[in-house]
Design a protein around this motif. Structure first.
Motif, PDB file in Angstrom:
ATOM      1  N   VAL A   1       4.916  10.055  -5.337  1.00  0.00           N
ATOM      2  CA  VAL A   1       5.865   9.663  -4.353  1.00  0.00           C
ATOM      3  C   VAL A   1       5.573   7.958  -4.208  1.00  0.00           C
ATOM      4  O   VAL A   1       4.653   7.430  -3.753  1.00  0.00           O
ATOM      5  N   LYS A   2       6.681   7.076  -4.762  1.00  0.00           N
ATOM      6  CA  LYS A   2       6.296   5.604  -5.045  1.00  0.00           C
ATOM      7  C   LYS A   2       7.490   4.897  -4.085  1.00  0.00           C
ATOM      8  O   LYS A   2       8.552   5.060  -4.029  1.00  0.00           O
ATOM      9  N   ASP A   3       7.115   3.853  -3.276  1.00  0.00           N
ATOM     10  CA  ASP A   3       7.747   3.085  -2.607  1.00  0.00           C
ATOM     11  C   ASP A   3       7.529   1.520  -2.926  1.00  0.00           C
ATOM     12  O   ASP A   3       6.449   1.320  -3.458  1.00  0.00           O
ATOM     13  N   THR A   4       8.187   0.683  -2.433  1.00  0.00           N
ATOM     14  CA  THR A   4       8.078  -0.855  -2.567  1.00  0.00           C
ATOM     15  C   THR A   4       8.049  -1.439  -1.141  1.00  0.00           C
ATOM     16  O   THR A   4       8.616  -2.463  -0.946  1.00  0.00           O
ATOM     17  N   GLY A   5       7.352  -0.787  -0.291  1.00  0.00           N
ATOM     18  CA  GLY A   5       7.226  -1.116   0.792  1.00  0.00           C
ATOM     19  C   GLY A   5       6.121  -2.015   1.192  1.00  0.00           C
ATOM     20  O   GLY A   5       5.888  -2.653   0.509  1.00  0.00           O
ATOM     21  N   ALA A   6       5.655  -1.971   2.609  1.00  0.00           N
ATOM     22  CA  ALA A   6       4.521  -2.959   3.132  1.00  0.00           C
ATOM     23  C   ALA A   6       3.224  -2.873   2.475  1.00  0.00           C
ATOM     24  O   ALA A   6       2.467  -3.635   2.326  1.00  0.00           O
ATOM     25  N   GLY A   7       2.956  -1.450   1.723  1.00  0.00           N
ATOM     26  CA  GLY A   7       1.582  -1.425   1.155  1.00  0.00           C
ATOM     27  C   GLY A   7       0.609  -1.255   2.413  1.00  0.00           C
ATOM     28  O   GLY A   7       0.862  -1.239   3.444  1.00  0.00           O
ATOM     29  N   ILE A   8      -0.718  -0.770   1.874  1.00  0.00           N
ATOM     30  CA  ILE A   8      -1.790  -0.606   2.705  1.00  0.00           C
ATOM     31  C   ILE A   8      -2.750  -1.645   2.496  1.00  0.00           C
ATOM     32  O   ILE A   8      -3.145  -1.916   1.536  1.00  0.00           O
ATOM     33  N   ARG A   9      -3.194  -2.116   3.560  1.00  0.00           N
ATOM     34  CA  ARG A   9      -4.265  -3.115   3.898  1.00  0.00           C
ATOM     35  C   ARG A   9      -5.606  -2.546   2.922  1.00  0.00           C
ATOM     36  O   ARG A   9      -6.050  -1.541   3.193  1.00  0.00           O
ATOM     37  N   PRO A  10      -6.296  -3.565   2.290  1.00  0.00           N
ATOM     38  CA  PRO A  10      -7.538  -2.949   1.600  1.00  0.00           C
ATOM     39  C   PRO A  10      -8.387  -2.379   2.464  1.00  0.00           C
ATOM     40  O   PRO A  10      -9.239  -1.365   2.146  1.00  0.00           O
ATOM     41  N   GLU A  11      -8.754  -2.658   3.529  1.00  0.00           N
ATOM     42  CA  GLU A  11      -9.783  -2.284   4.505  1.00  0.00           C
ATOM     43  C   GLU A  11      -9.362  -0.937   5.158  1.00  0.00           C
ATOM     44  O   GLU A  11     -10.303  -0.540   5.670  1.00  0.00           O
ATOM     45  N   VAL A  12      -8.056  -0.711   5.239  1.00  0.00           N
ATOM     46  CA  VAL A  12      -7.570   0.373   5.712  1.00  0.00           C
ATOM     47  C   VAL A  12      -7.625   1.580   4.591  1.00  0.00           C
ATOM     48  O   VAL A  12      -7.863   2.825   5.105  1.00  0.00           O
ATOM     49  N   LEU A  13      -7.610   1.317   3.391  1.00  0.00           N
ATOM     50  CA  LEU A  13      -7.122   2.329   2.349  1.00  0.00           C
ATOM     51  C   LEU A  13      -8.384   3.262   2.405  1.00  0.00           C
ATOM     52  O   LEU A  13      -8.006   4.690   2.283  1.00  0.00           O
ATOM     53  N   PRO A  14      -9.742   3.190   2.636  1.00  0.00           N
ATOM     54  CA  PRO A  14     -10.778   4.138   2.471  1.00  0.00           C
ATOM     55  C   PRO A  14     -10.693   5.081   3.724  1.00  0.00           C
ATOM     56  O   PRO A  14     -11.244   6.174   3.744  1.00  0.00           O
ATOM     57  N   HIS A  15      -9.655   4.774   4.839  1.00  0.00           N
ATOM     58  CA  HIS A  15      -9.793   5.801   6.010  1.00  0.00           C
ATOM     59  C   HIS A  15      -8.365   6.385   5.995  1.00  0.00           C
ATOM     60  O   HIS A  15      -8.262   7.346   6.975  1.00  0.00           O
ATOM     61  N   ILE A  16      -7.528   6.456   5.152  1.00  0.00           N
ATOM     62  CA  ILE A  16      -6.041   7.059   5.170  1.00  0.00           C
ATOM     63  C   ILE A  16      -6.209   8.652   5.430  1.00  0.00           C
ATOM     64  O   ILE A  16      -5.313   9.245   5.823  1.00  0.00           O
ATOM     65  N   PHE A  17      -7.188   9.419   4.894  1.00  0.00           N
ATOM     66  CA  PHE A  17      -7.259  10.774   4.993  1.00  0.00           C
ATOM     67  C   PHE A  17      -8.049  11.039   6.087  1.00  0.00           C
ATOM     68  O   PHE A  17      -8.163  12.556   6.424  1.00  0.00           O
ATOM     69  N   GLU A  18      -8.440  10.461   7.008  1.00  0.00           N
ATOM     70  CA  GLU A  18      -9.415  10.704   8.129  1.00  0.00           C
ATOM     71  C   GLU A  18      -8.311  11.388   9.183  1.00  0.00           C
ATOM     72  O   GLU A  18      -7.228  10.664   9.532  1.00  0.00           O
ATOM     73  N   SER A  19      -8.861  12.347  10.092  1.00  0.00           N
ATOM     74  CA  SER A  19      -7.912  12.672  11.112  1.00  0.00           C
ATOM     75  C   SER A  19      -7.785  11.780  12.292  1.00  0.00           C
ATOM     76  O   SER A  19      -8.754  11.071  12.734  1.00  0.00           O
ATOM     77  N   TYR A  20      -6.537  11.737  12.613  1.00  0.00           N
ATOM     78  CA  TYR A  20      -6.056  10.839  13.914  1.00  0.00           C
ATOM     79  C   TYR A  20      -6.177   9.496  13.521  1.00  0.00           C
ATOM     80  O   TYR A  20      -6.427   8.833  14.476  1.00  0.00           O
ATOM     81  N   PHE A  21      -6.122   9.009  12.163  1.00  0.00           N
ATOM     82  CA  PHE A  21      -6.357   7.471  11.946  1.00  0.00           C
ATOM     83  C   PHE A  21      -4.882   6.996  11.977  1.00  0.00           C
ATOM     84  O   PHE A  21      -4.085   7.609  11.097  1.00  0.00           O
ATOM     85  N   SER A  22      -4.532   5.797  12.295  1.00  0.00           N
ATOM     86  CA  SER A  22      -3.210   5.225  12.173  1.00  0.00           C
ATOM     87  C   SER A  22      -3.573   3.755  11.948  1.00  0.00           C
ATOM     88  O   SER A  22      -4.348   2.970  12.685  1.00  0.00           O
ATOM     89  N   ALA A  23      -2.782   3.431  10.909  1.00  0.00           N
ATOM     90  CA  ALA A  23      -3.008   1.748  10.490  1.00  0.00           C
ATOM     91  C   ALA A  23      -2.473   0.822  11.668  1.00  0.00           C
ATOM     92  O   ALA A  23      -2.577  -0.080  11.819  1.00  0.00           O
ATOM     93  N   GLY A  24      -1.356   1.412  12.302  1.00  0.00           N
ATOM     94  CA  GLY A  24      -0.911   0.510  13.258  1.00  0.00           C
ATOM     95  C   GLY A  24       0.300  -0.375  12.766  1.00  0.00           C
ATOM     96  O   GLY A  24       0.435  -1.384  13.537  1.00  0.00           O
ATOM     97  N   VAL A  25       0.832  -0.143  11.622  1.00  0.00           N
ATOM     98  CA  VAL A  25       2.064  -0.986  11.331  1.00  0.00           C
ATOM     99  C   VAL A  25       3.149  -0.016  11.022  1.00  0.00           C
ATOM    100  O   VAL A  25       3.155   0.655  10.081  1.00  0.00           O
TER     101      VAL A  25
END
Length: 354
Positions: free
Chosen positions: A246-270
């Motif tokens: 699943v590929k998009d050309t959207g906003a992308g993920i900030r580098p400091e957020v990437l390690p946490h994306i699989f954590e439960s109840y974590f949201s990047a807030g954008v």
């Protein structure tokens, strides 16, 4: 607060309150006063909302949002806030101190069921125009709450490690879901581009869980979006495996957020404009389901450029003469007003008319 809004609260058997735009308590129905007196005095409800940054931000943006109350004697009540008129309708699930989160999911549907059932009746008594707009907002907010409850329920199911290994044509399921979404997407939402092999791609899982996996990946691509975004889904058969990208050309993920994306109840807030924040379980669910199926999930993202999520799943061990069961997924997605497509992608598609 109007008489119609007060009637909505009085007709609910579950606890409910109405807050004005400053989050001050305007009205509490009888159930709220009896069951939750500690939240109906001294600005306690506003204090709890203001102490939760995600919820406060969502309410400022006039979006539906949820808060889990986990303190005694409010243990495991789900607070749901829905924009209504000049303020907010706040409902509470029944108390749940055992079998969390399964029991919580069950009782959290109670106030939503009452609200959804009352909308057609209310539409007969409200004037067209502003009244219709308010009802549509409430309807969409109820779907958003159903999404959180549904995802939590599915997550709990996977937490117990349980799902039936049913042979499913993954390619047909993906094509049906994308086709249904493209037919029902809001005008400002990008159409999905999808590519699937013509021959069956059989994996072993429950169709609904696989659909929720795909829908959460789509939701993420659309939730973290930007102008000109495109979302492409492709299915590739490898040796003994199938790869969903699943590929998009959207906003992308900030580098400091990437390690946490699989954590439960974590949201990047954008989030995209007018799209409420999620529960923070979408990618956690995708990762857990793929792992239980013997697969894996990888994510590549460049902030400001886009994201690619790759899910690798093992093919099912089916004998050549064995035919997978026929399922009309497309009809269910489009005809069932509470199908996973409407619930999981409610922020991006046209909901059924009230």
């Amino acid at each position: 607060m109007t008489l119609e809004e007060q009637k909505i609260l009085d007709d609910l058997t579950s606890p409910a309150c109405f807050l004005d735009m400053t989050l001050s308590l305007v009205y509490a129905n009888e159930s709220a006063q009896m069951e939750l007196p500690q939240l109906c005095v001294n600005g306690e409800l506003a204090r709890r909302i203001n102490s939760n940054n995600v919820m406060k931000s969502a309410m400022v943006r006039r979006q539906s949002t949820n808060l889990l109350l986990d303190d005694v004697p409010l243990t495991y009540r789900l607070l749901s806030a829905t924009p209504l008129g000049g303020g907010y309708l706040v409902t509470f699930s029944s108390s749940c101190q055992q079998d969390y989160p399964e029991r919580l999911c069950e009782i959290a549907r109670e106030p939503l069921s009452e609200i959804l059932a009352s909308l057609p009746l209310l539409s007969q008594h409200l004037q067209a125009g502003d009244g219709d707009t308010q009802l549509r907002r409430v309807n969409r907010a109820c779907y958003q709450n159903l999404r959180s409850i549904s995802l939590l329920s599915h997550f709990a199911q996977l937490g117990r490690g349980g799902f039936q290994e049913v042979p499913v044509d993954f390619g047909a399921l993906l094509a049906d879901l994308c086709q249904a979404f493209n037919s029902l997407a809001n005008p400002d939402v990008p159409q999905l581009i999808f590519q699937v092999p013509k021959h069956p791609i059989i994996v072993a899982c429950e169709p609904e869980l696989l659909a929720v996996m795909i829908e959460n990946l789509i939701s993420n691509s659309l939730r973290y979006t930007r102008d000109g975004n495109t979302v492409t889904l492709s299915l590739i058969q490898l040796s003994g495996r199938v790869l969903l990208r699943v590929k998009d050309t959207g906003a992308g993920i900030r580098p400091e957020v990437l390690p946490h994306i699989f954590e439960s109840y974590f949201s990047a807030g954008v989030y995209a404009d007018d799209v409420p924040p999620g529960l923070g379980l979408g990618l956690t669910f995708v990762h857990l389901l793929a792992t239980l199926m013997g697969g894996s999930v990888t994510v590549e993202s460049e902030y400001g450029e886009g994201t690619c999520v790759a899910v690798a799943l093992p093919l099912a061990d089916c004998e050549e003469e064995t035919e997978p069961p026929l399922n009309n997924f497309l009809a269910d997605f489009m005809a069932n007003r509470y199908s996973s497509l409407f619930v999981q992608l409610c922020a991006f598609c046209r909901l059924p008319e009230i």
